[in-house]
Design an enzyme around this catalytic site. Sequence first.
Site, short mmCIF file in Angstrom:
data_model
loop_
_atom_site.label_atom_id
_atom_site.label_comp_id
_atom_site.label_asym_id
_atom_site.label_seq_id
_atom_site.Cartn_x
_atom_site.Cartn_y
_atom_site.Cartn_z
N SER A 83 -9.64 1.59 3.34
CA SER A 83 -8.54 2.37 2.44
C SER A 83 -7.58 1.77 1.65
CB SER A 83 -7.85 3.74 3.19
OG SER A 83 -7.13 2.85 4.14
N THR B 29 -6.75 1.18 10.17
CA THR B 29 -6.95 2.05 11.55
C THR B 29 -8.06 1.70 12.25
OG1 THR B 29 -5.40 3.60 10.56
CG2 THR B 29 -6.59 4.37 12.33
N LYS C 88 0.76 -1.28 0.07
CA LYS C 88 -0.05 0.03 -0.04
C LYS C 88 0.93 1.18 0.16
CE LYS C 88 -3.93 2.12 2.84
NZ LYS C 88 -4.74 1.69 3.94
N GLY D 14 -10.49 -0.30 9.94
CA GLY D 14 -11.34 -1.32 9.45
C GLY D 14 -10.78 -1.39 7.82
N SER D 15 -9.61 -0.85 7.53
CA SER D 15 -9.28 -0.71 6.19
C SER D 15 -8.34 -2.01 5.48
CB SER D 15 -8.36 0.77 6.16
OG SER D 15 -8.90 1.58 6.04
#
Length: 464
Positions: A161, A182, A80, A184-185
């Site tokens: 995200s 953080t 990411k 639920g990403s």
Amino acid sequence: MNLYDDILTLQKKMEDGSLSSYEITSFYLNRIQTIDQGEINYNSVYMINPDALDIAKSLDKERKQGKIRSKMHGIPVLLKDNINTKDKTTTTAGANILKDHIAAYDASIVETLRAQGAVILGKTNLTELACFKTFTGINGFSSLGGQVLCPWDINEDPSGSSTGSAVATALRLAPVAIGTETGGSIMSPSMKNGIYGLKPTMGLVPRTGILPISSTLDTAGPMANHISDIAVLLSSMKSNDPKDLVTLNKDDIYTDYTKYLHTNNVKRIGLVNMSAYTIPHGHKEIFESTSKSLTSLGYELINIDVEEVKQIYQIMLYEFKHEINRYFKHEGLDITLKSMIAYNELHPDENLKYGQQVLLDAEKTSGNKNEDAYINALNEREAFTHKMEKLFKDNNIDLLYFVHYTSIGPECGFPTLSMPLGYNDQDMPIGSYFLAPKYMESSLIEVGHKLEKHLNKTFDPLKK
């Protein structure tokens, strides 16, 4: 090369000489070009590491000399784009102000992955600043990277995200990817895109060198199409880091999580319906059928009532200003949260398509993390964490299985797992939400593997 091979199979093929890391890396680079950047342009990968093939070739040479660093030796991984890489790729978090940012140092997990012999294939797109810029944006969109599309239905929200990492994994553009969570990403995009995602216990994986939101919530985790690949990658991510003190609460020993693929340690699983919340269409049916599968696998199931945490956003809000400014300073960047807001306002067409209300709200905080609302949120978390630990102990349960997403895992630091279980009426995948006690990733891997074998389904958006 078989598109559906897991890492352990790829390792066997490299061992017998029928496949090389160079060939594997070339295969995935070609898929990124022809599929991700093809006619539909899913846009999940932001940047390729130009040295990936050279790294693979070097690791092949080591293998021929008898040096195999780990089960990740020669395996490509996508990161990411909020994870520092001190190489020829930028680290931007999808923000135009960081478009030319070459990290001052590798993130701790990147150091570990390189030492373990992983091939850093490139960076994935994400929701800008990991979903901490605006309330009104679309998941998977960033000012710099553009919009990531859901491979199951390009008109669907791809979730965020870690959108690019999830979509790239679903499209099989790499064997594995890394996301960050953080609130639920990792779980949310994994559930939406039909892949496996594991959010580790807070402190299992170091966060140094990851563009932050919250010092007490952020973590990175593996995303894959097989639970065995989750186990392999997690083994090469776990470490202690003196620069991230929360990681020092565990023993500094290597753990090979693949050994938990065939254990039988989990006995009792709590079923949490959370009937007070709106259950998405199709989820209840999948929940019930999966519960029957778990029973057939020999697990004892009991019904458990669990409340939901309520103040996770307050923790993010009051920690962000301090953490992001510290990150910019350590990177040697002449940027602050205040100047980033000003930069966006100077270039609204490029940077404010969906506004920046979250940044504005965070800038209004003191940055000292001493506000009453913040302290109250921390107190809620501490009390709820103790309550959850007591629930596990008093009911003698090893895991909780929720009918849908919950914020308990990220807020309280418990490890969580999502895996694809079936489809709704629109042929969109439905994922699980398993939660275990702290540092019991082994239980998630054990149950996930047994359930994966039992269901025996392949989730591929290009073959639906």
